[in-house]
Design a protein around this motif. Structure first.
Motif, PDB file in Angstrom:
ATOM      1  N   PHE A  66       0.592  -1.193  -0.230  1.00 24.96           N
ATOM      2  CA  PHE A  66       0.110   0.188  -0.539  1.00 24.96           C
ATOM      3  C   PHE A  66       0.761   1.420   0.316  1.00 24.96           C
ATOM      4  CE2 PHE A  66      -2.661  -3.405   2.084  1.00 24.96           C
ATOM      5  CZ  PHE A  66      -3.449  -3.470   1.397  1.00 24.96           C
ATOM      6  N   LEU A  67       2.161   1.294   0.474  1.00 23.30           N
ATOM      7  CA  LEU A  67       2.859   2.795   0.228  1.00 23.30           C
ATOM      8  C   LEU A  67       4.360   2.621  -0.094  1.00 23.30           C
ATOM      9  CD1 LEU A  67       1.720   3.501   4.651  1.00 23.30           C
ATOM     10  CD2 LEU A  67       1.363   4.734   2.515  1.00 23.30           C
ATOM     11  N   THR A  68       4.469   1.201   0.153  1.00 18.60           N
ATOM     12  CA  THR A  68       6.642   1.143   0.320  1.00 18.60           C
ATOM     13  C   THR A  68       6.633  -0.133  -0.947  1.00 18.60           C
ATOM     14  OG1 THR A  68       6.144  -0.206   2.177  1.00 18.60           O
ATOM     15  CG2 THR A  68       6.935   2.055   2.322  1.00 18.60           C
ATOM     16  N   LEU A  69       6.143  -0.323  -1.484  1.00 19.24           N
ATOM     17  CA  LEU A  69       6.360  -1.495  -2.623  1.00 19.24           C
ATOM     18  C   LEU A  69       6.890  -0.838  -3.730  1.00 19.24           C
ATOM     19  CD1 LEU A  69       6.803  -4.436  -3.333  1.00 19.24           C
ATOM     20  CD2 LEU A  69       4.450  -4.409  -4.022  1.00 19.24           C
ATOM     21  N   VAL A  70       6.269   0.401  -3.986  1.00 21.19           N
ATOM     22  CA  VAL A  70       6.605   0.723  -5.424  1.00 21.19           C
ATOM     23  C   VAL A  70       8.204   2.027  -5.526  1.00 21.19           C
ATOM     24  CG1 VAL A  70       5.752   2.899  -7.444  1.00 21.19           C
ATOM     25  CG2 VAL A  70       4.074   0.828  -6.461  1.00 21.19           C
ATOM     26  N   PRO A  71       7.560   2.476  -4.403  1.00 16.92           N
ATOM     27  CA  PRO A  71       9.254   2.973  -4.240  1.00 16.92           C
ATOM     28  C   PRO A  71      10.402   2.033  -3.524  1.00 16.92           C
ATOM     29  CG  PRO A  71       7.368   4.211  -2.665  1.00 16.92           C
ATOM     30  CD  PRO A  71       6.781   2.786  -3.230  1.00 16.92           C
ATOM     31  N   ILE A  72      10.363   1.065  -2.835  1.00 12.22           N
ATOM     32  CA  ILE A  72      11.241   0.349  -3.179  1.00 12.22           C
ATOM     33  C   ILE A  72      11.162  -0.361  -4.687  1.00 12.22           C
ATOM     34  CG2 ILE A  72      12.430  -1.350  -2.690  1.00 12.22           C
ATOM     35  CD1 ILE A  72      10.827  -1.239   0.229  1.00 12.22           C
ATOM     36  N   ILE A  73      10.384  -0.532  -5.155  1.00 12.66           N
ATOM     37  CA  ILE A  73      11.056  -1.380  -6.367  1.00 12.66           C
ATOM     38  C   ILE A  73      11.249  -0.885  -7.549  1.00 12.66           C
ATOM     39  CG2 ILE A  73      10.407  -2.136  -8.690  1.00 12.66           C
ATOM     40  CD1 ILE A  73       7.910  -3.674  -7.051  1.00 12.66           C
ATOM     41  N   VAL A  74      10.868   0.907  -7.574  1.00 13.52           N
ATOM     42  CA  VAL A  74      11.386   1.697  -8.072  1.00 13.52           C
ATOM     43  C   VAL A  74      12.832   2.074  -8.201  1.00 13.52           C
ATOM     44  CG1 VAL A  74      11.523   4.733  -9.199  1.00 13.52           C
ATOM     45  CG2 VAL A  74       9.096   2.826  -9.125  1.00 13.52           C
ATOM     46  N   ALA A  75      12.933   2.145  -6.670  1.00 13.81           N
ATOM     47  CA  ALA A  75      14.874   2.430  -6.437  1.00 13.81           C
ATOM     48  C   ALA A  75      15.468   1.471  -6.644  1.00 13.81           C
ATOM     49  CB  ALA A  75      14.406   2.296  -4.398  1.00 13.81           C
ATOM     50  N   SER A  76      15.182   0.321  -6.726  1.00 17.76           N
ATOM     51  CA  SER A  76      16.137  -1.088  -7.135  1.00 17.76           C
ATOM     52  C   SER A  76      16.169  -1.232  -8.207  1.00 17.76           C
ATOM     53  CB  SER A  76      15.439  -2.512  -6.405  1.00 17.76           C
ATOM     54  OG  SER A  76      14.875  -2.595  -5.240  1.00 17.76           O
ATOM     55  N   TYR A  77      15.579  -0.990  -9.147  1.00 12.93           N
ATOM     56  CA  TYR A  77      15.459  -0.788 -10.558  1.00 12.93           C
ATOM     57  C   TYR A  77      16.414  -0.084 -10.787  1.00 12.93           C
ATOM     58  CZ  TYR A  77      15.727  -0.394 -15.795  1.00 12.93           C
ATOM     59  OH  TYR A  77      15.867   0.296 -16.690  1.00 12.93           O
ATOM     60  N   ALA A  78      16.389   1.277 -10.588  1.00 13.80           N
ATOM     61  CA  ALA A  78      17.685   2.959 -10.868  1.00 13.80           C
ATOM     62  C   ALA A  78      18.581   2.385 -10.429  1.00 13.80           C
ATOM     63  CB  ALA A  78      16.542   4.054  -9.840  1.00 13.80           C
ATOM     64  N   VAL A  79      19.201   1.917  -9.222  1.00 16.03           N
ATOM     65  CA  VAL A  79      20.122   1.897  -8.272  1.00 16.03           C
ATOM     66  C   VAL A  79      21.227   0.281  -8.825  1.00 16.03           C
ATOM     67  CG1 VAL A  79      21.104   0.451  -6.691  1.00 16.03           C
ATOM     68  CG2 VAL A  79      19.633   2.844  -6.107  1.00 16.03           C
ATOM     69  N   GLY A  80      20.141  -0.167  -9.877  1.00 16.31           N
ATOM     70  CA  GLY A  80      20.727  -1.342 -10.023  1.00 16.31           C
ATOM     71  C   GLY A  80      21.354  -0.742 -11.517  1.00 16.31           C
ATOM     72  N   ALA A  81      19.896  -0.325 -12.767  1.00 11.74           N
ATOM     73  CA  ALA A  81      20.180   0.053 -14.051  1.00 11.74           C
ATOM     74  C   ALA A  81      21.810   0.800 -13.825  1.00 11.74           C
ATOM     75  CB  ALA A  81      19.223   1.008 -14.297  1.00 11.74           C
ATOM     76  N   LEU A  82      21.817   1.840 -12.566  1.00 17.18           N
ATOM     77  CA  LEU A  82      23.080   2.368 -12.907  1.00 17.18           C
ATOM     78  C   LEU A  82      24.430   1.970 -12.270  1.00 17.18           C
ATOM     79  CD1 LEU A  82      21.794   5.287 -10.863  1.00 17.18           C
ATOM     80  CD2 LEU A  82      22.414   5.833 -12.742  1.00 17.18           C
ATOM     81  N   LEU A  83      24.252   0.900 -11.205  1.00 19.64           N
ATOM     82  CA  LEU A  83      25.223   0.202 -11.276  1.00 19.64           C
ATOM     83  C   LEU A  83      25.728  -0.540 -12.814  1.00 19.64           C
ATOM     84  CD1 LEU A  83      24.720  -1.364  -7.619  1.00 19.64           C
ATOM     85  CD2 LEU A  83      26.396   0.077  -8.345  1.00 19.64           C
ATOM     86  N   LEU A  84      25.097  -1.488 -13.610  1.00 19.87           N
ATOM     87  CA  LEU A  84      25.159  -2.250 -14.711  1.00 19.87           C
ATOM     88  C   LEU A  84      25.370  -0.826 -15.915  1.00 19.87           C
ATOM     89  CD1 LEU A  84      22.313  -4.362 -14.128  1.00 19.87           C
ATOM     90  CD2 LEU A  84      24.687  -4.854 -13.652  1.00 19.87           C
ATOM     91  N   GLY A  85      25.328   0.567 -15.597  1.00 17.77           N
ATOM     92  CA  GLY A  85      26.136   1.681 -16.440  1.00 17.77           C
ATOM     93  C   GLY A  85      24.739   1.171 -17.604  1.00 17.77           C
ATOM     94  N   ARG A  86      22.834   1.208 -16.886  1.00 17.69           N
ATOM     95  CA  ARG A  86      22.182   1.292 -17.938  1.00 17.69           C
ATOM     96  C   ARG A  86      21.332   2.665 -17.656  1.00 17.69           C
ATOM     97  NH1 ARG A  86      20.180  -5.413 -18.275  1.00 17.69           N
ATOM     98  NH2 ARG A  86      22.003  -5.679 -18.791  1.00 17.69           N
TER      99      ARG A  86
END
Length: 159
Positions: free
Chosen positions: A66-86
């Motif tokens: 209800f509150l935190t799932l979407v921000p956690i998913i978005v943050a996880s994807y963004a951090v991973g994309a930045l680390l992988l250079g994508r």
């Protein structure tokens, strides 16, 4: 929600170190990329290591739909994309598949699974990193708060 979880932690009789550890393991689980398995993981670890169930579930349920799932998913994807250079934005081909689905066509599913790695890999890498960082940060903060609460409670009892 967080305030209620922390109040339940304060009421536990376990040593503060053990409660903080169980809570930080729950935080690790909450940020892990294994969506849908968080409660099962928390239960297995709670029984295997004899963690306080309230403490580990309080940490695990920081990630809620209800509150935190979407921000956690978005943050996880963004951090991973930045680390992988994508790029942080989703690939255009993947977005096209989501906008114009053809669930009865085998080619659609093949393309969806092929493009899925463009999203799943950054999400998994970012989620794993956030799990480690957030759980390592949660332990000392929780331990400090639990000890301070116990000291305050002891002073009040003596007065």
């Amino acid at each position: 929600m967080l305030r209620r979880a922390f109040r339940s932690l304060l009421a536990l009789d376990d040593p503060p170190e053990r409660t903080a550890l169980a809570f930080s393991v729950g935080i690790f689980i909450a940020f892990s990329p294994f969506l849908g398995l968080h409660t099962i993981m928390a239960t297995v670890l709670a029984f295997a290591f004899r963690f306080n169930k309230v403490a580990i579930y309080s940490g695990t349920f920081v990630n809620n739909p209800f509150l935190t799932l979407v921000p956690i998913i978005v943050a996880s994807y963004a951090v991973g994309a930045l680390l992988l250079g994508r790029p942080v934005s989703l690939p255009a081909e993947g977005m096209a598949l989501l906008r114009d689905p053809h669930p009865l066509a085998a080619a659609y599913w093949r393309e969806l699974f092929a493009r899925g790695w463009d999203v799943l890999l950054p999400f998994a890498v970012g989620g794993t990193l956030l799990s480690v960082v957030c759980s390592l940060a949660a332990y000392p903060v929780t331990l400090h708060l639990l000890r301070a609460h116990r000291r305050r409670k002891a002073v009040n009892r003596e007065s």
